[in-house]
Design a protein around this motif. Sequence first.
Motif, PDB file in Angstrom:
ATOM      1  N   LEU A 176      25.247  66.035  -9.885  1.00  9.07           N
ATOM      2  CA  LEU A 176      25.744  64.693 -10.152  1.00  9.07           C
ATOM      3  C   LEU A 176      24.619  63.758 -10.573  1.00  9.07           C
ATOM      4  N   TYR A 177      23.395  64.040 -10.141  1.00  8.43           N
ATOM      5  CA  TYR A 177      22.245  63.217 -10.482  1.00  8.43           C
ATOM      6  C   TYR A 177      21.473  63.760 -11.681  1.00  8.43           C
TER       7      TYR A 177
ATOM      8  N   SER B  92      28.394  56.380 -10.660  1.00  5.49           N
ATOM      9  CA  SER B  92      29.260  55.590  -9.780  1.00  5.49           C
ATOM     10  C   SER B  92      29.995  56.475  -8.776  1.00  5.49           C
ATOM     11  N   GLN B  93      29.988  57.800  -9.000  1.00  5.36           N
ATOM     12  CA  GLN B  93      30.634  58.719  -8.061  1.00  5.36           C
ATOM     13  C   GLN B  93      29.740  59.068  -6.876  1.00  5.36           C
ATOM     14  N   ASP B  94      28.442  58.746  -6.943  1.00  9.04           N
ATOM     15  CA  ASP B  94      27.508  59.301  -5.962  1.00  9.04           C
ATOM     16  C   ASP B  94      27.727  58.802  -4.546  1.00  9.04           C
TER      17      ASP B  94
ATOM     18  N   LEU C 132      31.792  49.425  -2.564  1.00  5.48           N
ATOM     19  CA  LEU C 132      32.810  49.388  -3.613  1.00  5.48           C
ATOM     20  C   LEU C 132      33.362  50.777  -3.865  1.00  5.48           C
ATOM     21  N   PRO C 133      34.658  50.918  -4.052  1.00  3.79           N
ATOM     22  CA  PRO C 133      35.206  52.185  -4.541  1.00  3.79           C
ATOM     23  C   PRO C 133      34.620  52.513  -5.911  1.00  3.79           C
ATOM     24  N   VAL C 134      34.689  53.793  -6.287  1.00  7.07           N
ATOM     25  CA  VAL C 134      33.990  54.228  -7.486  1.00  7.07           C
ATOM     26  C   VAL C 134      34.489  53.524  -8.746  1.00  7.07           C
ATOM     27  N   THR C 135      35.775  53.234  -8.817  1.00 12.19           N
ATOM     28  CA  THR C 135      36.306  52.571 -10.008  1.00 12.19           C
ATOM     29  C   THR C 135      35.701  51.188 -10.174  1.00 12.19           C
ATOM     30  N   ALA C 136      35.681  50.423  -9.077  1.00 15.69           N
ATOM     31  CA  ALA C 136      35.094  49.084  -9.132  1.00 15.69           C
ATOM     32  C   ALA C 136      33.600  49.155  -9.405  1.00 15.69           C
TER      33      ALA C 136
ATOM     34  N   GLY D 186      36.107  66.302  -9.113  1.00 11.66           N
ATOM     35  CA  GLY D 186      37.437  66.244  -9.712  1.00 11.66           C
ATOM     36  C   GLY D 186      37.617  65.066 -10.641  1.00 11.66           C
ATOM     37  N   GLN D 187      36.961  63.948 -10.322  1.00 13.74           N
ATOM     38  CA  GLN D 187      37.092  62.761 -11.158  1.00 13.74           C
ATOM     39  C   GLN D 187      36.272  62.864 -12.440  1.00 13.74           C
ATOM     40  N   LEU D 188      35.459  63.903 -12.539  1.00 15.92           N
ATOM     41  CA  LEU D 188      34.681  64.129 -13.757  1.00 15.92           C
ATOM     42  C   LEU D 188      35.357  65.129 -14.685  1.00 15.92           C
TER      43      LEU D 188
END
Length: 650
Positions: free
Chosen positions: A550-551, A512-514, A477-481, A291-293
């Motif tokens: 994702l990879y 960073s989402q992985d 770390l959360p994905v944003t950070a 969803g974030q993509l």
Amino acid sequence: MTDLLNASATSQERTQKDIDSETLAIKRVLSGPTAKIVYFVGIICSLFHIWINTFGIMPEIQRNAVHYSLLLFLGFLQYPLLKRKSDKSIGIDYVLAILAFAVGLYLVFFEDALHARNEVPILPDLIAAGLAIVLILEITRRTTGLLIPALSVFFLSYSLFLGKYFNGLWHFPGVTIERLLYRMYFAPDGLFGTIATISSTFVFLFVLFAAFLIKSGAGEFIINLAMALMGRLTGGPAKMAVFASGIMGSISGSAVANTVGTGSITIPMMKRIGFKPKFAGGVEAAASTGGQLMPPIMGAGAFIMSQWTQIPYLTIVGVAFIPAFMYFISVAFFIHLRAKRRGIEPLTRDEIPKVREVLKQGWNYFIPIIVLIGLLMLRYTPTFAACGGIASIVVASWLNKHTRMGLKDILDALSLGSQNMVTTGIILLCSGIVVGVVLMVGMGIKFSMLIQDISGGSLMLTIALVALASLILGMGLPVTASYIVLAVLAAPAMTMLGTSTIAAHMLIFWYSQDANVTPPVCLAAYSAAGIAGSKPLPTGLESWKLAKGLYIIPLLFCYTPILFEGPLWQVIETAVLGLGGLYCFAVFFEGYNQRMLNWPARFLYLACAAAMLWPDMRLHAVGAAVFLTGSALELTVFRPVQPAVAIQKE
């Protein structure tokens, strides 16, 4: 079925209230005066951000300081010092909330005095700066754990004294404490700098946009529409999860919140028609991560990327659409093959709502999305588009008697948006410390040189190092950070090796989402496991397998023109053959196409996947030919083998 669908709105609202945007931190159960204070301060916070991003005029750093004051005030009241006995620490939390509010406003009232002294800070300035840093570290610890504050403290220490103990490339003589406090508090590259600007403008308004959509009932409409469109397909509820999570994730910007919200509806459905609990949880986690993509919102990532690279926001979301579509289709491939292999039948006609009825009840929800995308395409700023979208949600709700928002609903959405923004905003503000130090000491260039030395100038090895670093960072770390840290450290190394700026940042953003779906730390998968009633680690492994796109897909960013960095026909050819390669990859993992496959056949499909994904059109042709021939043989020479026993519905 009806009960499940009617529960969707409640689950979405619960998700927005109880789950942080990027973590699983537990909030205080608000009641009494504290609940009222948080509610009304939330409304004031949202109104301030709408005003300052439309008609208001305020210096950027002062706007960010007010943003800091309001978010930290809400944060200290929402996240207690004592997790298990939150009522015991309420007094301390109030003191810290008021102190945080004051140190943010200090900059607003005394910045001009600093300029009048030719940028020479006095003791009250330094005290306010020190308190601002300490308070952001403490509230970040409460909301996301120790890693981000520890990382920030390390970078601060490096700039002060640790750097002089390093030799060679990493040696840094250090700066004075006064200089550091000034740079972190008053300078445009510190706590209230670029990252805070992103937080107080784009990100806040789109989180608020999502809160208004959820409050207006869009969550229920999306679930119902997905069921109506996908219910008759093989593995329909699982494919519905992909569809619904893609839309909801783009709006909410959170894999965890998306998993809990849509998963509370889709996971029981998947289990009921015959999917194992761990697979049902894995599907939801993999879909929610995607969803974030998904454009047009893409969580906070697109805004950060646009600000960082100075690439127009519309360009970023435009080139992101095809890769995001490929990702969701790749998850659907696994679902389809698993459903066929296990003999899972579609839902019955009586269990599926009619598309016409769903659209009749919620057609007005398309209006805000159309307004948002239309304003972006007309090249209005994302902040203006978000504000226009928020206004259109309210107006559109009045066009349908089932969804009309009254004054109470609008106030609830305003407060909810601010509360949902707390964790994301705090993460971004604290990340500003790391970014400020990196820029101050020139660490980004040093890190890029280190990567080049290790990789020996190999782009593929550099990508592997970035993937490894993203996984390690993502464990805490959360994905944003994670994206911010990797972007400032690793993106220059990739561009030095010939990768375009947008390809480098897009690859880092995807990787960073992985951590959401990769064991041992995969919050989205573990959240799904709680709903599915499955063990966390097996669910994480399933989500890791389902999210293989994702990879793989990010590799195409660097080696092919899929981000519209070449002729359109090449973009289309890459996307089509890439989908073929992803399908073959799913066949290899599932061991099934038209029939059960032995290992030699599975490895043949794996070879087809590699050929169709490799950036060489001749290999594309060979891979496609072998794949089509193999599939034809399965249908003709080898009769398709049906599962021995179809899975019965529970």
